[in-house]
Enzyme design. Structure first.
Site, PDB file in Angstrom:
ATOM      1  N   THR A  83     -11.319   2.778   2.461  1.00  0.00           N
ATOM      2  CA  THR A  83     -10.040   2.653   3.152  1.00  0.00           C
ATOM      3  C   THR A  83     -10.144   1.471   4.100  1.00  0.00           C
ATOM      4  O   THR A  83     -11.216   1.228   4.668  1.00  0.00           O
ATOM      5  CB  THR A  83      -9.704   3.926   3.950  1.00  0.00           C
ATOM      6  OG1 THR A  83      -8.716   3.633   4.941  1.00  0.00           O
ATOM      7  CG2 THR A  83     -10.912   4.480   4.665  1.00  0.00           C
ATOM      8  N   THR A  85      -8.018   1.037   6.928  1.00  0.00           N
ATOM      9  CA  THR A  85      -7.746   1.473   8.297  1.00  0.00           C
ATOM     10  C   THR A  85      -8.968   2.078   8.974  1.00  0.00           C
ATOM     11  O   THR A  85      -9.245   1.793  10.149  1.00  0.00           O
ATOM     12  CB  THR A  85      -6.597   2.501   8.313  1.00  0.00           C
ATOM     13  OG1 THR A  85      -5.405   1.871   7.841  1.00  0.00           O
ATOM     14  CG2 THR A  85      -6.357   3.041   9.712  1.00  0.00           C
ATOM     15  N   CYS A 196      -4.387  -2.345   2.441  1.00  0.00           N
ATOM     16  CA  CYS A 196      -4.398  -0.886   2.373  1.00  0.00           C
ATOM     17  C   CYS A 196      -4.778  -0.548   0.943  1.00  0.00           C
ATOM     18  O   CYS A 196      -4.225  -1.141   0.004  1.00  0.00           O
ATOM     19  CB  CYS A 196      -3.039  -0.293   2.732  1.00  0.00           C
ATOM     20  SG  CYS A 196      -2.945   1.485   2.478  1.00  0.00           S
ATOM     21  N   THR A 197      -5.695   0.363   0.762  1.00  0.00           N
ATOM     22  CA  THR A 197      -6.204   0.618  -0.586  1.00  0.00           C
ATOM     23  C   THR A 197      -5.170   1.237  -1.511  1.00  0.00           C
ATOM     24  O   THR A 197      -5.357   1.250  -2.726  1.00  0.00           O
ATOM     25  CB  THR A 197      -7.464   1.508  -0.534  1.00  0.00           C
ATOM     26  OG1 THR A 197      -7.190   2.702   0.215  1.00  0.00           O
ATOM     27  CG2 THR A 197      -8.625   0.759   0.104  1.00  0.00           C
ATOM     28  N   GLU A 198      -4.064   1.739  -0.949  1.00  0.00           N
ATOM     29  CA  GLU A 198      -2.993   2.273  -1.800  1.00  0.00           C
ATOM     30  C   GLU A 198      -2.040   1.200  -2.323  1.00  0.00           C
ATOM     31  O   GLU A 198      -1.314   1.448  -3.290  1.00  0.00           O
ATOM     32  CB  GLU A 198      -2.166   3.326  -1.043  1.00  0.00           C
ATOM     33  CG  GLU A 198      -2.799   4.695  -0.954  1.00  0.00           C
ATOM     34  CD  GLU A 198      -3.907   4.748   0.083  1.00  0.00           C
ATOM     35  OE1 GLU A 198      -4.880   5.499  -0.133  1.00  0.00           O
ATOM     36  OE2 GLU A 198      -3.810   4.032   1.098  1.00  0.00           O
TER      37      GLU A 198
END
Length: 231
Positions: A83, A85, A196-198
């Protein structure tokens, strides 16, 4: 082959991408039926997100440090915090373990410099876009970082937590992100960090001519490179 430790679940939707990217890359490198040797500790994201909202970063760091220690006891030889963050507590996790950690922002900065870019836009959670813990890593490499205006940041953050973390991929949200990308390009950004990994679940390079830096892919591939390097 070294054993990769994945500190994931933040969210599990993007942790799936890590697992896929790492295993495909190992197979491409080694052929046959080769796959990665890896361990996954998937945390309860609600506990982490509660800490984020309340500003209890040290508490969230303790949760991840404990998980990192479990991965080390299990035999992991390198660790990824899956992640962007939660790299805010990178130093806290690193202090709790003795194995190497690959910082996602360091790996991303290397990828940006490899393309010869010096001014990039940053999309991510509000924490990543607005706080310094992530941007300062990129800027330390001599790269200028620009973020969207507040109204866009608010919607970018909402889409991450309310849609992407739940596996919801909406065309209207993709269009919104692409407008943010185009606005950053107008402001002189030569590329965009998908911090952001999403976000890689929503945007693909085929969606825009502006260079996109998918931090999930960059981070995962850096782990593969480490794992396949002879001791």
């Amino acid at each position: 082959m070294k054993i990769i430790g994945l500190l994931g679940g933040m969210s599990w939707e993007s942790t799936v991408s890590y697992y896929q990217i790492i295993n495909r890359a190992v197979n491409q490198r080694l052929g046959g039926l080769h796959s990665a040797q890896c361990l996954l500790y998937s945390v309860d994201f609600q506990a982490i997100e509660d800490c984020q909202k309340s500003g209890q970063w040290e508490k969230s760091g303790r949760i991840l440090a404990k998980a990192g220690q479990a991965l080390e006891r299990g035999g992991a030889e390198v660790l990824l915090i899956c992640t962007n963050t939660m790299h805010k507590v990178f130093d806290q996790v690193r202090a709790a373990v003795s194995l190497p950690l690959i910082h996602i922002a360091d790996a991303t900065a290397e990828a940006v410099l490899a393309r010869g870019l010096r001014r990039v836009g940053l999309l991510g959670t509000a924490y990543t876009m607005e706080q310094t813990f992530y941007k300062e890593k990129i800027m330390a490499a001599g790269i200028e970082v620009i973020v969207p205006p507040q109204k866009q940041r608010r919607e970018i953050n909402r889409i991450i937590f309310e849609e992407l973390c739940h596996g919801v991929i909406a065309a209207r949200s993709r269009e919104f992100y692409l407008r943010a990308v185009e606005d950053l390009a107008v402001r002189g950004c030569a590329g965009i960090i998908m911090g952001c990994t999403e976000i890689g679940l929503l945007l693909r390079q085929s969606d825009t001519p502006i260079p996109l830096f998918d931090t999930t892919e960059i981070h995962a591939l850096s782990a593969v490179a480490f794992a396949l390097t002879a001791a």
